[in-house]
Each structure stands twice: as structure tokens, then as C-alpha cells.
Design a protein around this motif. Structure first.
Motif, mmCIF file in Angstrom:
data_model
loop_
_atom_site.group_PDB
_atom_site.id
_atom_site.type_symbol
_atom_site.label_atom_id
_atom_site.label_comp_id
_atom_site.label_asym_id
_atom_site.label_seq_id
_atom_site.Cartn_x
_atom_site.Cartn_y
_atom_site.Cartn_z
ATOM 1 N N GLY A 39 2.234 7.412 2.564
ATOM 2 C CA GLY A 39 2.950 6.391 1.807
ATOM 3 C C GLY A 39 4.326 6.121 2.389
ATOM 4 O O GLY A 39 4.732 4.968 2.545
ATOM 5 N N TRP A 40 5.064 7.194 2.723
ATOM 6 C CA TRP A 40 6.388 7.021 3.330
ATOM 7 C C TRP A 40 6.292 6.362 4.692
ATOM 8 O O TRP A 40 7.095 5.481 5.026
ATOM 9 C CB TRP A 40 7.107 8.373 3.437
ATOM 10 C CG TRP A 40 7.732 8.797 2.145
ATOM 11 C CD1 TRP A 40 7.303 9.793 1.320
ATOM 12 C CD2 TRP A 40 8.877 8.225 1.517
ATOM 13 N NE1 TRP A 40 8.107 9.870 0.223
ATOM 14 C CE2 TRP A 40 9.098 8.924 0.315
ATOM 15 C CE3 TRP A 40 9.738 7.193 1.850
ATOM 16 C CZ2 TRP A 40 10.137 8.621 -0.544
ATOM 17 C CZ3 TRP A 40 10.787 6.899 0.984
ATOM 18 C CH2 TRP A 40 10.978 7.604 -0.193
ATOM 19 N N LEU A 41 5.305 6.766 5.497
ATOM 20 C CA LEU A 41 5.151 6.158 6.820
ATOM 21 C C LEU A 41 4.818 4.672 6.719
ATOM 22 O O LEU A 41 5.375 3.853 7.460
ATOM 23 C CB LEU A 41 4.076 6.892 7.623
ATOM 24 C CG LEU A 41 4.444 8.278 8.140
ATOM 25 C CD1 LEU A 41 3.248 8.936 8.814
ATOM 26 C CD2 LEU A 41 5.615 8.200 9.094
ATOM 27 N N VAL A 90 0.843 -1.201 0.000
ATOM 28 C CA VAL A 90 0.000 0.000 0.000
ATOM 29 C C VAL A 90 0.879 1.253 0.000
ATOM 30 O O VAL A 90 0.605 2.220 -0.729
ATOM 31 C CB VAL A 90 -0.968 -0.016 1.208
ATOM 32 C CG1 VAL A 90 -1.695 1.303 1.337
ATOM 33 C CG2 VAL A 90 -1.954 -1.158 1.075
ATOM 34 N N GLY A 91 1.945 1.247 0.809
ATOM 35 C CA GLY A 91 2.844 2.398 0.854
ATOM 36 C C GLY A 91 3.528 2.655 -0.473
ATOM 37 O O GLY A 91 3.622 3.797 -0.924
ATOM 38 N N VAL A 92 3.998 1.600 -1.130
ATOM 39 C CA VAL A 92 4.639 1.754 -2.438
ATOM 40 C C VAL A 92 3.619 2.254 -3.456
ATOM 41 O O VAL A 92 3.924 3.121 -4.282
ATOM 42 C CB VAL A 92 5.293 0.429 -2.893
ATOM 43 C CG1 VAL A 92 5.712 0.482 -4.352
ATOM 44 C CG2 VAL A 92 6.490 0.114 -2.011
ATOM 45 N N GLY A 93 2.404 1.736 -3.390
ATOM 46 C CA GLY A 93 1.350 2.208 -4.302
ATOM 47 C C GLY A 93 1.066 3.689 -4.120
ATOM 48 O O GLY A 93 0.934 4.437 -5.102
ATOM 49 N N LEU A 94 0.988 4.137 -2.866
ATOM 50 C CA LEU A 94 0.764 5.559 -2.604
ATOM 51 C C LEU A 94 1.942 6.404 -3.092
ATOM 52 O O LEU A 94 1.749 7.515 -3.603
ATOM 53 C CB LEU A 94 0.545 5.792 -1.113
ATOM 54 C CG LEU A 94 -0.803 5.328 -0.542
ATOM 55 C CD1 LEU A 94 -0.818 5.448 0.971
ATOM 56 C CD2 LEU A 94 -1.938 6.134 -1.155
ATOM 57 N N LEU A 95 3.152 5.887 -2.942
ATOM 58 C CA LEU A 95 4.326 6.641 -3.398
ATOM 59 C C LEU A 95 4.423 6.695 -4.919
ATOM 60 O O LEU A 95 4.925 7.668 -5.474
ATOM 61 C CB LEU A 95 5.602 6.049 -2.802
ATOM 62 C CG LEU A 95 5.780 6.302 -1.305
ATOM 63 C CD1 LEU A 95 7.021 5.600 -0.787
ATOM 64 C CD2 LEU A 95 5.847 7.790 -1.016
ATOM 65 N N PHE A 96 3.946 5.657 -5.616
ATOM 66 C CA PHE A 96 3.916 5.719 -7.071
ATOM 67 C C PHE A 96 2.905 6.756 -7.536
ATOM 68 O O PHE A 96 3.109 7.430 -8.540
ATOM 69 C CB PHE A 96 3.568 4.352 -7.673
ATOM 70 C CG PHE A 96 4.772 3.541 -8.038
ATOM 71 C CD1 PHE A 96 5.378 3.698 -9.274
ATOM 72 C CD2 PHE A 96 5.305 2.622 -7.148
ATOM 73 C CE1 PHE A 96 6.493 2.956 -9.615
ATOM 74 C CE2 PHE A 96 6.417 1.880 -7.475
ATOM 75 C CZ PHE A 96 7.016 2.047 -8.716
ATOM 76 N N PHE A 97 1.796 6.884 -6.798
ATOM 77 C CA PHE A 97 0.778 7.868 -7.145
ATOM 78 C C PHE A 97 1.256 9.276 -6.822
ATOM 79 O O PHE A 97 1.074 10.199 -7.610
ATOM 80 C CB PHE A 97 -0.527 7.547 -6.403
ATOM 81 C CG PHE A 97 -1.650 8.466 -6.755
ATOM 82 C CD1 PHE A 97 -2.269 8.375 -7.996
ATOM 83 C CD2 PHE A 97 -2.082 9.434 -5.865
ATOM 84 C CE1 PHE A 97 -3.305 9.231 -8.326
ATOM 85 C CE2 PHE A 97 -3.105 10.285 -6.187
ATOM 86 C CZ PHE A 97 -3.726 10.193 -7.417
ATOM 87 N N ASN A 98 1.871 9.447 -5.622
ATOM 88 C CA ASN A 98 2.364 10.754 -5.194
ATOM 89 C C ASN A 98 3.636 10.530 -4.378
ATOM 90 O O ASN A 98 3.565 10.056 -3.240
ATOM 91 C CB ASN A 98 1.301 11.487 -4.362
ATOM 92 C CG ASN A 98 1.781 12.824 -3.846
ATOM 93 O OD1 ASN A 98 2.836 13.307 -4.244
ATOM 94 N ND2 ASN A 98 1.008 13.425 -2.958
#
Length: 128
Positions: free
Chosen positions: A72-74, A58-66
Motif C-alpha cells: 500500500g505504501w509503495l 488502490v494504495g490508499v485502500g490497502l492502507l485503510f485496510f492495513n
């Protein structure tokens, strides 16, 4: 021009090298007596490694989006900490049997070497 010892102190470089050799030998002998094996991650009797990957995904997905997403980083950092801690917690460390003499030799070499290193690095009073 004056020659300084180990670490810029007036301690002896020979003492440092001897201590380093003793510490390396003692550490190697001690580590040679250890067997490490891995276990499986368990949660209520089930394999749970995949569950620890969910926050990471989920974090990697959020970082790919933004790329600036704080959430995402947390999530990604927390997941990496969980994965690293899970690997460490599930290690099994066994010490192979050794005679008392061998064990004492290993420990004297290791800690005696560390002591010689510390002694060579400590600043001594200047001789008058």
C-alpha cells in the motif's frame, strides 16, 4: 567580543545584503518574463490523468485496510511520484521576448548577486 560577517565568516554583511538584493531583483525580473501554462495528459491520444490515479486509489485502500501494508505504501508513493512528474512534464514554459539589454541586465543582476553572496560567505585569510 568580535563581530562576524555573514554566515559566521569574516566576509562583509553589507556585501551579502547587496548581493541578496541584486539576486532577488534579477530573479524577479527574469521570472517576470516567463509564461507557464498547463497541458493535458495524453496516452495514445486519450486523456490519461485518471489512469494515473488508479495506483493511488488502490494504495490508499490497502492502507485503510492495513496501515502497515508495504504494498500500500509503495503504491501510494509511486502514484504520488507519477502524478507530480506528470504535472511537471505537461507544463509549457515560454519566455516572452525581451531586448538583449534587458536580458543581460537580468542575468548580470541574478548571477552577480549570487557571486557577491558566495564571496561574502567564503572565509578570507585573516589580515595581519
Amino acid at each position: 567580543m568580535s563581530i562576524e560577517g555573514a554566515g559566521g565568516t569574516p566576509g562583509g554583511i553589507g556585501q551579502f545584503l547587496l548581493g541578496f538584493a541584486f539576486a532577488v531583483a534579477g530573479g524577479w525580473l527574469l521570472m517576470n518574463q516567463v509564461v507557464v501554462s498547463g497541458g493535458s495528459w495524453g496516452l495514445w491520444g486519450y486523456n490519461s490523468f485518471g489512469l494515473s490515479l488508479l495506483p493511488f486509489i488502490v494504495g490508499v485502500g490497502l492502507l485503510f485496510f492495513n496501515g502497515k501494508s508495504v504494498l500500500g505504501w509503495l503504491l501510494m508513493i509511486a502514484a504520488l511520484v507519477i502524478i507530480f512528474a506528470g504535472i511537471i512534464v505537461n507544463l509549457r514554459v515560454y519566455f516572452m521576448s525581451a531586448s538583449l539589454f534587458s536580458t543581460l541586465t537580468m542575468l548580470v543582476l541574478l548571477f552577480g548577486g549570487i557571486g557577491l553572496i558566495a564571496r561574502s560567505l567564503s572565509a578570507k585569510e585573516a589580515k595581519r
